[in-house]
Design a protein around this motif. Structure first.
Motif, PDB file in Angstrom:
ATOM      1  N   LEU A 191       1.003  -1.145   0.009  1.00 43.83           N
ATOM      2  CA  LEU A 191       0.161   0.064  -0.006  1.00 43.83           C
ATOM      3  C   LEU A 191       0.735   1.223  -0.016  1.00 43.83           C
ATOM      4  O   LEU A 191       0.581   2.275  -0.437  1.00 43.83           O
ATOM      5  N   VAL A 192       1.908   1.361   0.711  1.00 44.47           N
ATOM      6  CA  VAL A 192       2.866   2.422   0.807  1.00 44.47           C
ATOM      7  C   VAL A 192       3.572   2.425  -0.140  1.00 44.47           C
ATOM      8  O   VAL A 192       4.479   3.505  -0.476  1.00 44.47           O
ATOM      9  N   ASN A 193       3.812   1.412  -1.118  1.00 42.19           N
ATOM     10  CA  ASN A 193       4.840   1.027  -2.443  1.00 42.19           C
ATOM     11  C   ASN A 193       4.227   2.053  -3.316  1.00 42.19           C
ATOM     12  O   ASN A 193       3.249   1.456  -4.012  1.00 42.19           O
ATOM     13  N   ASP A 194       4.839   3.242  -3.623  1.00 42.54           N
ATOM     14  CA  ASP A 194       4.478   4.118  -4.878  1.00 42.54           C
ATOM     15  C   ASP A 194       5.324   4.120  -6.269  1.00 42.54           C
ATOM     16  O   ASP A 194       4.911   4.823  -7.076  1.00 42.54           O
ATOM     17  N   THR A 195       6.197   2.995  -6.008  1.00 43.80           N
ATOM     18  CA  THR A 195       6.955   2.637  -7.360  1.00 43.80           C
ATOM     19  C   THR A 195       6.148   1.755  -8.508  1.00 43.80           C
ATOM     20  O   THR A 195       5.121   1.134  -7.879  1.00 43.80           O
ATOM     21  N   LEU A 196       6.313   1.858  -9.465  1.00 39.04           N
ATOM     22  CA  LEU A 196       5.742   1.072 -10.738  1.00 39.04           C
ATOM     23  C   LEU A 196       6.690   0.163 -10.908  1.00 39.04           C
ATOM     24  O   LEU A 196       7.928   0.068 -11.329  1.00 39.04           O
ATOM     25  N   PRO A 197       6.175  -1.224 -11.074  1.00 38.54           N
ATOM     26  CA  PRO A 197       7.075  -2.385 -11.512  1.00 38.54           C
ATOM     27  C   PRO A 197       7.524  -2.340 -12.910  1.00 38.54           C
ATOM     28  O   PRO A 197       6.505  -1.781 -13.583  1.00 38.54           O
ATOM     29  N   LEU A 198       8.654  -2.626 -13.436  1.00 35.91           N
ATOM     30  CA  LEU A 198       8.965  -2.622 -14.765  1.00 35.91           C
ATOM     31  C   LEU A 198       8.141  -3.370 -15.957  1.00 35.91           C
ATOM     32  O   LEU A 198       8.195  -3.170 -16.988  1.00 35.91           O
ATOM     33  N   ASP A 199       7.226  -4.595 -15.159  1.00 31.96           N
ATOM     34  CA  ASP A 199       6.783  -5.489 -15.850  1.00 31.96           C
ATOM     35  C   ASP A 199       5.337  -4.935 -16.499  1.00 31.96           C
ATOM     36  O   ASP A 199       4.699  -5.466 -17.320  1.00 31.96           O
ATOM     37  N   GLY A 200       5.002  -3.656 -16.086  1.00 33.34           N
ATOM     38  CA  GLY A 200       3.844  -3.019 -16.726  1.00 33.34           C
ATOM     39  C   GLY A 200       2.825  -3.519 -15.988  1.00 33.34           C
ATOM     40  O   GLY A 200       1.490  -3.300 -16.383  1.00 33.34           O
ATOM     41  N   SER A 201       2.709  -4.467 -14.809  1.00 36.66           N
ATOM     42  CA  SER A 201       1.601  -4.687 -14.147  1.00 36.66           C
ATOM     43  C   SER A 201       0.824  -3.653 -13.171  1.00 36.66           C
ATOM     44  O   SER A 201      -0.286  -3.850 -12.671  1.00 36.66           O
ATOM     45  N   GLY A 202       1.658  -2.636 -12.802  1.00 28.64           N
ATOM     46  CA  GLY A 202       1.135  -1.529 -11.903  1.00 28.64           C
ATOM     47  C   GLY A 202       1.162  -2.136 -10.454  1.00 28.64           C
ATOM     48  O   GLY A 202       1.714  -3.174 -10.208  1.00 28.64           O
ATOM     49  N   ASN A 203       0.211  -1.377  -9.723  1.00 27.57           N
ATOM     50  CA  ASN A 203       0.267  -1.570  -8.261  1.00 27.57           C
ATOM     51  C   ASN A 203      -1.270  -1.556  -7.883  1.00 27.57           C
ATOM     52  O   ASN A 203      -1.723  -0.360  -7.324  1.00 27.57           O
ATOM     53  N   ALA A 204      -2.015  -2.830  -8.399  1.00 26.54           N
ATOM     54  CA  ALA A 204      -3.615  -2.458  -8.175  1.00 26.54           C
ATOM     55  C   ALA A 204      -3.966  -2.085  -6.853  1.00 26.54           C
ATOM     56  O   ALA A 204      -5.002  -1.637  -6.328  1.00 26.54           O
TER      57      ALA A 204
END
Length: 606
Positions: free
Chosen positions: A406-419
């Motif tokens: 929830l606190v992780n505001d980075t975006l993964p490089l695989d394009g999956s987002g952080n839903a």
């Protein structure tokens, strides 16, 4: 991980000797904090997120050309190391790709709408972002309908326009095309390089509705679809958007199908656990036996008592049976989170009973066979894999583990987002849907009391996003006032469908008074979430067939469609490629104009 960071820092200081940690204390402090958070994952035996290292370094250090080289080097190492002999330490993310997956992706590749507006409500803001979409026009004939599948709280894929969903089958039946638009801030459709809280103010349902309209106008112009009737389809939260699209932009479509759409926003919502109780008490023949959920609930209460016991003996029993990590049940919040994990797990089986890999029958059989309530709770937990972690180690039941994504505001490089982060923001900002175990007289719930802890709901809004607890109900009330809740005014040409055993039906529209605006409802007995929206499958409940039939009948009526599927069977249409050719030319022209715009966007995301 330390060696990789040293490499990046070495590149920077070697080529720019003036840049030292002491010269940039704020940057170095940010770097140290980010690194400590990164390494802290090892304390819970979670696998290190190697994919986050480049972002960690990039966000913490000063900008320079040399740093870009360092980041590039680290990115390269992050890409090649998993293929070496360190597979256990650097696991590959996601399921293995199959030939079928590759073939499907090639058949329906992703496309990009590069000029989606960031803010539709501020004419002075000219910023745009690239929004991903998928198309399937293999059955399309000029003038045929276009089915707009609305993306929601997760990434989209080619599956959204194929025959796995009903939209693809409808296209086959009516010589139509299918287009699926990914929701902003989900999957690859990211307006910014991070999910920082200040960016999330642009993540609202109203912005998403305007995305749909702006994109549809682009699509109609660039694919010469002005003569085609449009319909929209959405399930769950996208079901809300489908209904609300008819409210906001009735001129854009002939009608929409809103499947399992929880259009009524509610903060404290014990109804979810109550529906899980009802679903667990109902067998596949529709026969009700409430002793089954009562037995499971009694076992959950015993597991909760062990967690709150606080003794070494109690923890050792949980550790032995459910593989709980050391020191993960220290605080009251830790123990409440454990309750939440255990007693709400069956909810997912209930929600996807008609379409998922596991069905309620397996859960009911497990409960029935257990010799005691406690054994039933343990056996169901093992059946659902709650004793396993993604890393293969112990299970972190702590509140810290709950908060990490929830606190992780980075975006993964695989394009999956952080839903998990973005959807939680939407619930705090607009909808609530807080699935508590709050007791209501005469209504049984399968959720134990710890599930109602504010640390799992309202405190998340304040701790993670800065939305005060007292502000949450105000925002939820504004949502209902704007859209109308279960009584949307002047809505027309909408089909609301729900499953009888789907908790979200409690917040949807299952009954609507007779009207001249052609608003219809249909409830599928024994149906689960989004029943009828998926393509026909073995074991479909009869209600799913009836829902599909009514949706297609209404689309044909609203669009004046009289074409049958027989004209499509085994046929190859010469005209199929014409709209796609227009789209291809548009993409090529745009690429020439924009040059390296997309590549620059990716670099910023790193």
């Amino acid at each position: 991980s330390l060696w990789l960071i040293k490499v990046g820092w070495g590149f920077e200081t070697r080529f720019h000797p003036a840049i030292q940690p002491t010269n940039h204390p704020s940057s170095f402090a940010r770097f140290s904090l980010s690194l400590s958070l990164y390494i802290s994952r090892s304390e819970t035996k979670s696998p290190p997120r190697l994919d986050l290292l480049p972002r960690l370094v990039y966000s913490a250090m000063p900008s320079s050309a040399a740093l870009s080289s360092a980041v590039a080097a680290i990115v390269y190492l992050c890409q090649i190391l998993p293929s070496l002999a360190l597979l256990e330490f650097f696991p590959n993310n996601g399921p293995p790709r199959t030939e079928l997956d590759e073939s499907f992706l090639k058949q329906f590749p992703e496309h990009w709408f590069h000029h989606q507006k960031l803010d539709h409500f501020n004419s002075a803001d000219n910023r745009t972002f690239a929004q991903r979409y998928f198309v399937n026009f293999q059955f399309y004939k000029p003038g045929g309908p276009v089915y707009l599948y609305i993306g929601g709280e997760g990434p989209l894929s080619s599956f959204s326009v194929g025959k796995g969903l009903e939209d693809g089958l409808f296209a086959n039946e009516t010589n139509g095309g299918v287009v699926a638009l990914e929701h902003r801030f989900y999957g690859k459709s990211q307006p910014f390089g991070s999910l920082a809280t200040q960016h999330l103010s642009y993540l609202t349902s109203r912005q998403a509705l305007h995305d749909l309209a702006y994109f549809q106008k682009f699509l109609m112009s660039n694919m010469s679809l002005e003569s085609s009737p449009f319909f929209c389809i959405g399930g769950s939260y996208p079901g809300n958007l489908a209904a609300w699209y008819r409210l906001e932009f009735p001129e854009m479509t002939r009608g929409c199908w809103a499947a399992s759409a929880p259009v009524f926003a509610q903060e404290i919502w014990p109804g979810y656990g109550q529906m899980v109780w009802k679903a667990v008490s109902t067998n596949w023949r529709g026969e009700v036996d409430e002793s089954v959920p009562a037995k499971l609930y009694a076992g959950y209460e015993q597991l909760a008592a062990l967690a709150h016991d606080g003794t070494v003996e109690g923890f050792d029993r949980l550790k032995k049976v459910l593989n709980i990590c050391d020191a993960s049940l220290v605080s009251v919040d830790d123990r409440n989170n454990f309750e939440n994990t255990i007693s709400t797990a069956v909810a997912e089986v209930m929600q996807y009973n008609n379409s998922g890999n596991m069905h309620l029958k397996e859960v009911l059989d497990t409960i029935t066979k257990a010799e005691s309530p406690l054994q039933a709770a343990v056996d169901v937990s093992l059946l659902l894999g709650l004793n396993k972690s993604a890393s293969g180690g112990c299970v972190d039941a702590s509140i810290t583990g709950f908060y990490q994504p929830l606190v992780n505001d980075t975006l993964p490089l695989d394009g999956s987002g952080n839903a998990m982060r973005t959807w939680t923001w939407q619930t705090c900002n607009e909808f609530g849907y807080f699935q508590t175990g709050t007791s209501e007289w005469g209504k049984s719930t399968l959720y134990t009391r710890g599930v109602s802890s504010s640390a799992l709901w309202q405190q998340v809004c304040s701790n993670v996003f800065g939305i005060a607890a007292e502000e949450v109900p105000v925002r939820i009330a504004e949502t209902n006032a704007y859209y109308g809740g279960k009584n949307p005014k002047n809505i027309s040409h909408v089909l609301f469908t729900n499953g009888e055993l789907d908790a979200w039906s409690l917040l949807s529209i299952t009954e609507y008074p007779p009207n001249h605006r052609e608003v219809y409802t249909k409830l599928a007995p024994l149906g689960s979430h989004c029943v009828g929206l998926y393509a026909p499958m073995e074991g479909d409940v009869p209600g799913a067939i009836a829902i599909r039939k009514q949706a297609l009948t209404l689309f044909k009526s609203w669009g004046n469609l009289s074409i049958g599927s027989s004209s499509n069977a085994g046929a190859e249409h010469e005209v199929v490629t014409s709209p796609m050719e227009g789209l291809q030319h548009q993409n090529e022209d745009q690429e020439k104009k924009e040059g390296y715009e997309e590549k620059s966007h990716l670099v910023l995301q790193i």
